[in-house]
Write an enzyme that holds these catalytic residues in place. Structure first.
Site, PDB file in Angstrom:
ATOM      1  N   HIS A  50      10.355 -18.087 -94.305  1.00  0.00           N
ATOM      2  CA  HIS A  50      11.618 -18.689 -93.845  1.00  0.00           C
ATOM      3  C   HIS A  50      12.623 -17.588 -93.482  1.00  0.00           C
ATOM      4  CE1 HIS A  50      10.453 -22.152 -96.736  1.00  0.00           C
ATOM      5  NE2 HIS A  50      10.412 -22.684 -95.526  1.00  0.00           N
ATOM      6  N   LYS A  92      11.121 -37.601-101.584  1.00  0.00           N
ATOM      7  CA  LYS A  92      10.212 -36.464-101.784  1.00  0.00           C
ATOM      8  C   LYS A  92      10.707 -35.645-102.967  1.00  0.00           C
ATOM      9  CE  LYS A  92       8.212 -33.096 -98.561  1.00  0.00           C
ATOM     10  NZ  LYS A  92       8.416 -32.542 -97.203  1.00  0.00           N
ATOM     11  N   ARG A 139       3.429 -21.993 -87.758  1.00  0.00           N
ATOM     12  CA  ARG A 139       2.380 -21.136 -88.333  1.00  0.00           C
ATOM     13  C   ARG A 139       1.053 -21.450 -87.671  1.00  0.00           C
ATOM     14  NH1 ARG A 139       4.345 -23.015 -94.039  1.00  0.00           N
ATOM     15  NH2 ARG A 139       4.629 -24.729 -92.636  1.00  0.00           N
ATOM     16  N   SER A 197       5.755 -22.894 -98.879  1.00  0.00           N
ATOM     17  CA  SER A 197       6.361 -23.123-100.198  1.00  0.00           C
ATOM     18  C   SER A 197       5.320 -23.717-101.155  1.00  0.00           C
ATOM     19  CB  SER A 197       7.550 -24.077-100.071  1.00  0.00           C
ATOM     20  OG  SER A 197       8.534 -23.545 -99.235  1.00  0.00           O
TER      21      SER A 197
HETATM   22  P1  ADP Z   1       9.556 -29.018 -93.991  1.00  0.00           P
HETATM   23  O1  ADP Z   1       9.319 -29.858 -95.205  1.00  0.00           O
HETATM   24  O2  ADP Z   1      10.622 -29.560 -93.084  1.00  0.00           O
HETATM   25  O3  ADP Z   1       8.321 -28.602 -93.236  1.00  0.00           O
HETATM   26  P2  ADP Z   1       9.683 -26.275 -94.967  1.00  0.00           P
HETATM   27  O4  ADP Z   1      10.693 -25.704 -95.898  1.00  0.00           O
HETATM   28  O5  ADP Z   1       8.286 -26.320 -95.434  1.00  0.00           O
HETATM   29  O6  ADP Z   1      10.246 -27.702 -94.579  1.00  0.00           O
HETATM   30  O7  ADP Z   1       9.724 -25.493 -93.583  1.00  0.00           O
HETATM   31  C1  ADP Z   1      10.891 -25.392 -92.822  1.00  0.00           C
HETATM   32  C2  ADP Z   1      10.553 -24.734 -91.494  1.00  0.00           C
HETATM   33  O8  ADP Z   1      10.149 -23.395 -91.708  1.00  0.00           O
HETATM   34  C3  ADP Z   1       9.391 -25.393 -90.748  1.00  0.00           C
HETATM   35  O9  ADP Z   1       9.656 -25.325 -89.360  1.00  0.00           O
HETATM   36  C4  ADP Z   1       8.212 -24.515 -91.094  1.00  0.00           C
HETATM   37  O10 ADP Z   1       7.219 -24.574 -90.088  1.00  0.00           O
HETATM   38  C5  ADP Z   1       8.886 -23.166 -91.144  1.00  0.00           C
HETATM   39  N1  ADP Z   1       8.129 -22.225 -91.978  1.00  0.00           N
HETATM   40  C6  ADP Z   1       7.788 -22.350 -93.267  1.00  0.00           C
HETATM   41  N2  ADP Z   1       7.055 -21.287 -93.683  1.00  0.00           N
HETATM   42  C7  ADP Z   1       6.931 -20.464 -92.601  1.00  0.00           C
HETATM   43  C8  ADP Z   1       6.275 -19.223 -92.351  1.00  0.00           C
HETATM   44  N3  ADP Z   1       5.552 -18.623 -93.302  1.00  0.00           N
HETATM   45  N4  ADP Z   1       6.357 -18.692 -91.110  1.00  0.00           N
HETATM   46  C9  ADP Z   1       7.051 -19.332 -90.140  1.00  0.00           C
HETATM   47  N5  ADP Z   1       7.681 -20.499 -90.307  1.00  0.00           N
HETATM   48  C10 ADP Z   1       7.632 -21.070 -91.506  1.00  0.00           C
END
Ligand code: ADP
Length: 160
Positions: free
Chosen positions: A19, A43, A92, A130
């Site tokens: 992130h 959630k 990703r 995450s």
């Molecule tokens: P959500 O539940 O909305 O997917 P996340 O916190 O998992 O929320 O992710 C938020 C954003 O960050 C999403 O667009 C996700 O694809 C991106 N993201 C998460 N991890 C990575 C990573 N390792 N590299 C690039 N983008 C990421």
């Protein structure tokens, strides 16, 4: 001057270096980024919304170009209410694509003036999420290369 504001929405449960990489690179493109933590009652996460916000703030330090906020309801409405026109998302592996494509199309249908902009993950974070961090931490595996120190400490406390 027309400020270019992007909203970076997500669960951030917890924030990872993946992130943070998107935020850092996003700041090369946008004047301001609003990190919007989804308050999604359905959630249940590991960390509360307040804990997630504290982690994000501590990981980012002081940067007047980044704001941390929460949102509920339709994301596009929130984006417009902030005077922004862009939703920033990270991509990703191929597996992200279908879901992101669907959401981006729906958001475009709801408000065509809001654009979704995707940034490709940086290679070291391609498989970082995450969920995988929580899994490794719950098994007492090392996570210091995956998350900032504040999150590493919080995970250690949760799983102690
Ligand atoms: P959500 O539940 O909305 O997917 P996340 O916190 O998992 O929320 O992710 C938020 C954003 O960050 C999403 O667009 C996700 O694809 C991106 N993201 C998460 N991890 C990575 C990573 N390792 N590299 C690039 N983008 C990421």
């Amino acid at each position: 001057m027309n400020e270019k504001i992007a909203v970076y929405p997500g669960s951030f449960d917890p924030i990872t270096y993946g992130h943070l990489d998107i935020i850092e690179r996003g700041l090369d493109v946008f004047d301001k980024i609003i990190i919007a933590v989804a308050r999604n009652s359905g959630k249940k996460g590991l960390f509360s919304t307040e804990e997630r916000i504290r982690h994000i703030r501590e990981a980012l330090g002081d940067n007047p170009r980044v704001k941390v906020d929460t949102f509920e309801g339709l994301l596009v409405d929130y984006v417009v209410s902030k005077g922004a026109k862009v939703i920033l998302r990270g991509l990703r592996a191929v597996s992200d694509f279908e879901y992101e494509f669907q959401i981006a199309q729906m958001n475009h249908n709801l408000k065509s003036e809001v654009e979704t902009v995707f940034m490709m993950t940086s290679v070291p974070y391609g498989y970082l999420s995450s969920s995988i961090v929580k899994e490794v931490a719950s098994l007492k595996g090392p996570v210091e290369s995956l998350v900032p120190p504040v999150v590493r400490k919080a995970l250690a406390e949760k799983f102690s």
